[in-house]
Design a protein around this motif. Structure first.
Motif, PDB file in Angstrom:
ATOM      1  N   GLY A 105       0.777  -1.221   0.000  1.00  0.00           N
ATOM      2  CA  GLY A 105       0.000   0.000   0.000  1.00  0.00           C
ATOM      3  C   GLY A 105       0.814   1.279   0.000  1.00  0.00           C
ATOM      4  N   LYS A 108       0.312   3.067  -3.392  1.00  0.00           N
ATOM      5  CA  LYS A 108      -1.059   3.572  -3.467  1.00  0.00           C
ATOM      6  C   LYS A 108      -1.209   4.863  -2.676  1.00  0.00           C
ATOM      7  CE  LYS A 108      -5.805   2.093  -2.274  1.00  0.00           C
ATOM      8  NZ  LYS A 108      -6.348   3.297  -2.792  1.00  0.00           N
ATOM      9  N   SER A 112      -1.766   8.690  -4.181  1.00  0.00           N
ATOM     10  CA  SER A 112      -2.914   9.473  -3.726  1.00  0.00           C
ATOM     11  C   SER A 112      -2.484  10.828  -3.162  1.00  0.00           C
ATOM     12  CB  SER A 112      -3.695   8.683  -2.668  1.00  0.00           C
ATOM     13  OG  SER A 112      -4.787   9.422  -2.212  1.00  0.00           O
ATOM     14  N   LEU A 141      -2.679  -0.095 -10.174  1.00  0.00           N
ATOM     15  CA  LEU A 141      -2.485   0.990  -9.209  1.00  0.00           C
ATOM     16  C   LEU A 141      -3.096   2.285  -9.730  1.00  0.00           C
ATOM     17  CD1 LEU A 141      -1.117   2.319  -6.693  1.00  0.00           C
ATOM     18  CD2 LEU A 141       0.892   2.633  -8.149  1.00  0.00           C
ATOM     19  N   ASN A 144      -6.926   2.135 -10.161  1.00  0.00           N
ATOM     20  CA  ASN A 144      -7.595   2.198  -8.853  1.00  0.00           C
ATOM     21  C   ASN A 144      -7.600   3.617  -8.278  1.00  0.00           C
ATOM     22  OD1 ASN A 144      -8.277  -0.492  -8.837  1.00  0.00           O
ATOM     23  ND2 ASN A 144      -6.531  -1.129  -7.594  1.00  0.00           N
ATOM     24  N   GLU A 145      -6.680   4.467  -8.733  1.00  0.00           N
ATOM     25  CA  GLU A 145      -6.632   5.862  -8.291  1.00  0.00           C
ATOM     26  C   GLU A 145      -7.531   6.742  -9.169  1.00  0.00           C
ATOM     27  OE1 GLU A 145      -5.818   8.956  -5.858  1.00  0.00           O
ATOM     28  OE2 GLU A 145      -5.242   6.889  -5.482  1.00  0.00           O
TER      29      GLU A 145
END
Length: 174
Positions: A105, A108, A112, A141, A144-145
Motif C-alpha cells: 500500500g 497507493k 494518492s 495501481l 484504482n486511483e
C-alpha cells in the motif's frame, strides 16, 4: 489543507544524502525498461542532479520526491515530469525500489498524496502516465486511483522479449 503525509508514508524533497539511494535505482538494470534508460549513471552526474534538485517545479518542469516510511526509510520515488503550467498538466511516475516493500500500500498512498497535491496545491487540470501493458501492477495501481485508459501506443517499446504496447492513462480533476 494539502499534505504530503499519509498514514504509512510521507513524500519529501531530494537531499544530498540520497546519492546512494538514487544511484542504486538509476543503475538497476532491471528497472531500465521502465525509465527507458540504456546506460548507467555515474555518482558524479547524480550528485550534480541532486545539487540542482532545489529548482522550483515551474523552473525545472519536473519534481522528484522520495517516498519514505514513517521510520524515515526511503522506499522509492515519485515523479512529476513534463510539467506544463499553461495547460495545467503533468506526467506522473512511481517506483517502489525494494520488491519486499511492494504490495503493502505504500505506492497507493504515495500516488494518492501526490494526486491531491497536484490538483489542490499546483492547481493542475490533469495528470497522465504511460505504462507498459506488461506492467499489470502499475496499471492496476493507477486505474484504482481513478486514471482512465485513453489509448494504446502499439509496439511502442522494444524489450528483450520483443515490442510491447504502452498504455496511456489520464486523470482529469473534477
Amino acid at each position: 489543507m494539502v499534505t504530503l503525509k499519509g498514514k504509512q508514508v510521507y513524500l519529501r524533497a531530494l537531499e544530498p544524502e540520497d546519492l546512494e539511494f538514487i544511484h542504486a535505482i538509476e543503475n538497476d538494470e532491471s528497472l531500465w525498461e521502465l525509465s527507458h534508460t540504456q546506460t548507467p549513471y555515474s555518482k558524479y552526474l547524480i550528485k550534480q542532479y541532486l545539487e540542482n534538485a532545489h529548482q522550483d517545479i515551474y523552473e525545472a518542469k519536473q519534481l522528484r520526491l522520495v517516498i519514505c516510511s514513517k521510520d524515515d526509510e526511503a522506499l522509492g520515488l515519485i515523479d512529476l515530469f513534463n510539467f506544463d503550467f499553461k495547460n495545467k498538466r503533468a506526467g506522473i511516475g512511481i517506483l517502489i525500489q525494494n520488491k519486499a516493500n511492494r504490495g503493502k500500500g505504500y505506492g497507493k498512498e504515495a500516488l494518492s498524496l501526490l494526486v491531491d497535491y497536484c490538483f489542490l496545491q499546483l492547481q493542475l487540470h490533469q495528470l497522465y502516465c504511460n505504462i507498459s501493458e506488461t506492467n499489470t501492477t502499475s496499471l492496476r495501481l493507477f486505474k484504482n486511483e481513478g486514471f482512465v485508459e485513453i489509448g494504446v501506443k502499439k509496439e511502442w517499446n522494444h524489450t528483450p522479449n520483443g515490442f510491447v504496447n504502452e498504455v496511456l492513462l489520464q486523470l482529469i480533476s473534477d
